[in-house]
Design a protein around this motif. Structure first.
Motif, PDB file in Angstrom:
ATOM      1  N   SER A   1      50.985  52.383  -9.278  1.00  0.00           N
ATOM      2  CA  SER A   1      50.326  51.538 -10.271  1.00  0.00           C
ATOM      3  C   SER A   1      51.082  51.628 -11.597  1.00  0.00           C
ATOM      4  O   SER A   1      51.897  52.537 -11.809  1.00  0.00           O
TER       5      SER A   1
ATOM      6  N   MET B   1      50.473  45.056  -5.681  1.00  0.00           N
ATOM      7  CA  MET B   1      49.338  45.453  -6.519  1.00  0.00           C
ATOM      8  C   MET B   1      49.222  44.539  -7.737  1.00  0.00           C
ATOM      9  O   MET B   1      50.229  44.197  -8.364  1.00  0.00           O
TER      10      MET B   1
ATOM     11  N   TRP C   1      49.889  50.242   1.120  1.00  0.00           N
ATOM     12  CA  TRP C   1      49.457  49.976  -0.247  1.00  0.00           C
ATOM     13  C   TRP C   1      48.575  48.728  -0.281  1.00  0.00           C
ATOM     14  O   TRP C   1      48.830  47.766   0.456  1.00  0.00           O
TER      15      TRP C   1
END
Length: 342
Positions: free
Chosen positions: A123, A152, A277
């Motif tokens: 992140s 993400m 992920w």
């Protein structure tokens, strides 16, 4: 000697390595574009401002045409941004792992690349953002959301916080935004140094066209127009973009189908010995646990399935990335992966 950007093009039966749409655009789009070819004045230069296309994109996003800039793929958009706002004596901030062309283009135009790392879970690390910004005072800071290669997405709170930190432009690369639950387009206004870049290549099924754009304050677009080459966007490409915007509903349906298929693929992956992920894009990053990533990539290739080997990217030892394809393509991938991991 600087190396160029490379994505292996191998003759395989199932190609899931370049984040293209597995679906062709609607047949009606192809027919309309073919008809438009006969109406182009080929002996005349194209509309230098690409105004009609900018008007249509502005209508789509609820902004003014003067806030829209279009170019030959989002990479040319990034290049013109770097030529205009970066260059020698200025720095460009990136946070690895992320899209390689952000740093590549910055280097080509003579900028210093201020490289920060991401957190252990990949992140965006706001403490690292603060460090890089304080040390380098970047003219451009890139945030890729959804991030390539992790998939993400950054939250609105994160983007707002980064905006408050950077001294120059914040560029949010949203090449995969239609697959995500939120877009930074809602934050673009005249008083905020925020640029959001988009592409027709992914969700619009138009990778062959090489058409991209950005939405930004009018003062940013005005500066870009001083730098970009004249008549850089040909008439056929402008027509393709305008016609594509007649098929928003069909594009949204393709996105919905791929998001559903992404959920199915992830559900299958989490039952295998791989680390996965969370993705808000049309691809999924994973790392084999019990076997070397390079060996798994080769084993998949031996089954005529090509995925992206990300093992050499910063922080991605042993990681592979699969583009979400059709159900049949993904089934081929999953079967080949189970065999490779057995």
């Amino acid at each position: 000697m600087r190396e160029g950007y490379h994505s292996p093009q191998v003759d395989v039966e199932v190609r899931l390595n370049t984040n293209e749409s597995p679906f062709a655009p609607p047949a009606a789009f192809v027919d309309a574009l073919a008809a438009e070819v006969g109406r182009i004045d080929w002996h005349r230069y194209p509309d230098r401002a690409a105004w009609d296309l900018r008007v249509r994109l502005a209508e789509l996003h609820g902004v003014a045409p003067e806030q829209v800039f279009v170019a030959n793929g989002s990479n040319e958009v990034l290049q013109v941004l770097s030529l205009t706002y970066a260059g020698p004596g200025r720095s460009v901030a990136v946070f690895e792992p992320t899209y390689a062309m952000h740093a590549q283009i910055a280097k080509i135009v003579g900028s210093e690349v201020a490289e920060g790392g991401r957190a252990a879970d990949l992140s965006l690390d706001l403490d690292e953002v603060r460090r890089v910004v304080a040390e380098h005072q970047p003219a451009i800071t890139y945030v890729c959301s959804p991030n390539n290669p992790t998939g993400m997405v950054e939250t609105e709170e994160t983007v707002r916080e980064v905006l408050g930190l950077v001294p120059g432009l914040l560029v949010v690369d949203e090449a995969y935004a239609q697959f995500a639950p939120w877009s930074a387009l809602s934050l673009v206004d005249e008083d905020t140094p925020l640029v959001v870049t988009r592409t027709f290549s992914k969700t619009w099924s138009m990778a062959a066209a090489r058409l991209g754009y950005l939405v930004a304050p009018t003062w940013v677009v005005a500066e870009l127009e001083k730098v970009v080459l004249p008549y850089h966007l040909d008439s056929l490409k402008q027509a393709a973009g305008r016609i594509a915007l007649d098929f928003v509903g069909e594009m949204e349906q393709r996105v919905s189908t791929l998001v559903e298929e992404r959920g199915r693929v992830v559900a299958e992956l989490v039952d295998l010995p791989v680390e996965v992920w969370p993705s808000s894009a049309n691809f999924v990053l994973f790392r084999p646990i019990a076997r070397d990533g390079d060996a798994v990539w080769q084993a998949l290739l031996d089954e005529s399935v090509l995925v992206r080997n990300c093992s050499s990217w910063p922080g991605l030892d042993g990681c592979l990335r699969i583009t979400i394809g059709t159900t049949d393509e993904d089934d081929r991938f999953l079967a080949a992966l189970r065999k490779a991991l057995a």
